[in-house]
Design a protein around this motif. Structure first.
Motif: not given
Length: 415
Positions: A275, A277, A352-353
């Motif tokens: 992921w 961020a 929110r990743w």
């Protein structure tokens, strides 16, 4: 269909095959490498996704591997090290268990935070001390499973949970059935070296191995037939045939077993999610494990990769990875479940990743049950040769050693 002649054909351009071919070429052998894929590396690959480097499965390179400096210029890899130790999510809060040899000043504070009392330290020392005698480990006839060895040493409680879960991410199994002698050999590497990542991703290692023999490597040559042709071997692919005095089978363990007529090794599987961020989820740049009595998900380990290896992410962004086991039934854990557990371990909200990619590696690592067989034969009864991490130890070190060992044995046989 053209037929070429070579002294040695190496089938497979993974770590073992590349190391084998390089040693043979350096000794003056006319060697060719056939690789079924479109690039070298075998199971060691790196994808570039939106500027992020995402290795195939969570892989690290330990500079303490003795074979590494024999095989490549380690400085050329520009290694970026993780923090020396492991970060632990606890039932209450978190802690960092530091490497006592590399961060001795932080040891008193670590002991004061609990989880590592005198009794625990004595029990883990009882288990780990044989790691200082690697030759004895390789020749041990009384090898047992890691689980039984830890039980016998009295390693329990939070310390046992952290050891079990940390090693589950290394061995890709969570039952503790791996050879204890093998685990202690790995532990020795962790004592003398801190895991790291090359600046260009893990794929930089096989590419560096391939540089001296690049002109000898043929990509997308899948072997479809192999037969004896007088005193040579005739090997066929859809793109042509080749005759070779010697054939080295250096494909992945399952493919190698099929080509060599050997029993198929039991393989470990893993799934790794990646992921992106905009904000760094946590500090320090270490591998994190869930040391709680009841983990909240399937994650073996997680880390903010870019905190340890800034070259893995574009400037101003951050890369997170988490690995979990694939079920015995082949079922993969749901990405949302892995994401939530990874965020929980790191102590942050993972909603929110941005999802980058998922790698499912069904044959990531050969199983290494007891007793440890650190040196399996490299020559087959029919005269062909075989190398790979399934012939030595299930590790990068084992693959590199196996390639060199096979090349040296072949050169001796040819004298």
């Amino acid at each position: 269909m053209s037929v070429d002649d070579v002294d040695v054909l190496v089938i497979g351009a993974g770590l073992a095959g590349l190391r084998c071919a390089a040693v043979l070429a350096a000794a003056g052998s006319d060697v060719r490498v056939w690789e079924a894929a479109d690039d070298v590396g075998g199971r060691v690959r790196t994808d570039l996704v939106d500027g992020f480097r995402c290795d195939h499965g969570f892989q690290v390179l330990n500079p303490a591997y003795p074979e590494l400096p024999r095989a490549v210029d380690v400085d050329a890899l520009r290694l970026q090290g993780f923090g020396p130790g492991v970060a632990v999510r606890r039932d209450r809060g978190s802690t960092v268990w530091v490497h006592p040899l590399r961060s001795p000043a932080r040891v008193p504070a670590m002991l004061a935070r609990g989880g590592l009392g005198p009794r625990n330290l004595v029990s883990v020392a009882r288990w780990a001390t044989p790691a200082l005698r690697p030759r004895a480990l390789k020749a041990a006839s009384n090898d047992t499973s890691m689980r039984d060895a830890l039980d016998a040493a009295g390693v329990r409680g939070e310390l046992r949970r952290v050891i079990d879960r940390f090693l589950a991410g290394v061995l890709l199994e969570d039952s503790g059935e791996t050879s204890n002698a093998f685990v202690l050999l790995l532990l020795r590497m962790f004592v003398f070296g801190v895991p790291a990542l090359p600046a260009g991703g893990m794929h930089a290692l096989p590419r560096l191995l391939a540089e001296p023999i690049e002109a000898r490597i043929d990509m997308q040559h899948n072997v479809v037939g192999m037969s004896r042709d007088g005193g040579e071997w005739r090997v066929e692919s859809p793109g042509g045939s080749i005759r070779a005095r010697h054939v080295v089978i250096a494909a992945d363990p399952v493919t190698a077993a099929g080509l060599a007529g050997l029993p198929e090794p039991r393989m470990r599987s893993v799934v790794t999610d990646w992921w992106a961020a905009d904000e760094a989820p946590t500090d320090p740049p270490m591998l994190w494990v869930d040391g709680r009595t009841h983990p909240t998900g399937p994650v073996l380990n997680t880390s903010v990769i870019s905190a340890a290896a800034p070259t893995y992410a574009p400037a101003g962004r951050h890369l997170i990875a988490a690995s979990a086991l694939v079920g015995a039934d082949g079922v993969e854990p749901d990405e949302a479940v892995v994401r939530r557990h990874a965020g929980d371990i790191l102590g942050t909200d993972a909603k929110r990743w941005e999802r980058l990619t998922r790698h499912v590696i069904p044959g990531a690592l050969p199983a290494q049950p007891p007793p440890l067989a650190a040196r399996r034969p490299v020559r087959l009864p029919d005269g062909r040769w075989v190398c790979g991490d399934h012939r030595d130890t299930a590790s990068i070190q084992g693959a590199l050693v196996s390639g060199r060992r096979t090349a040296e044995a072949l050169l001796r046989a040819g004298k």
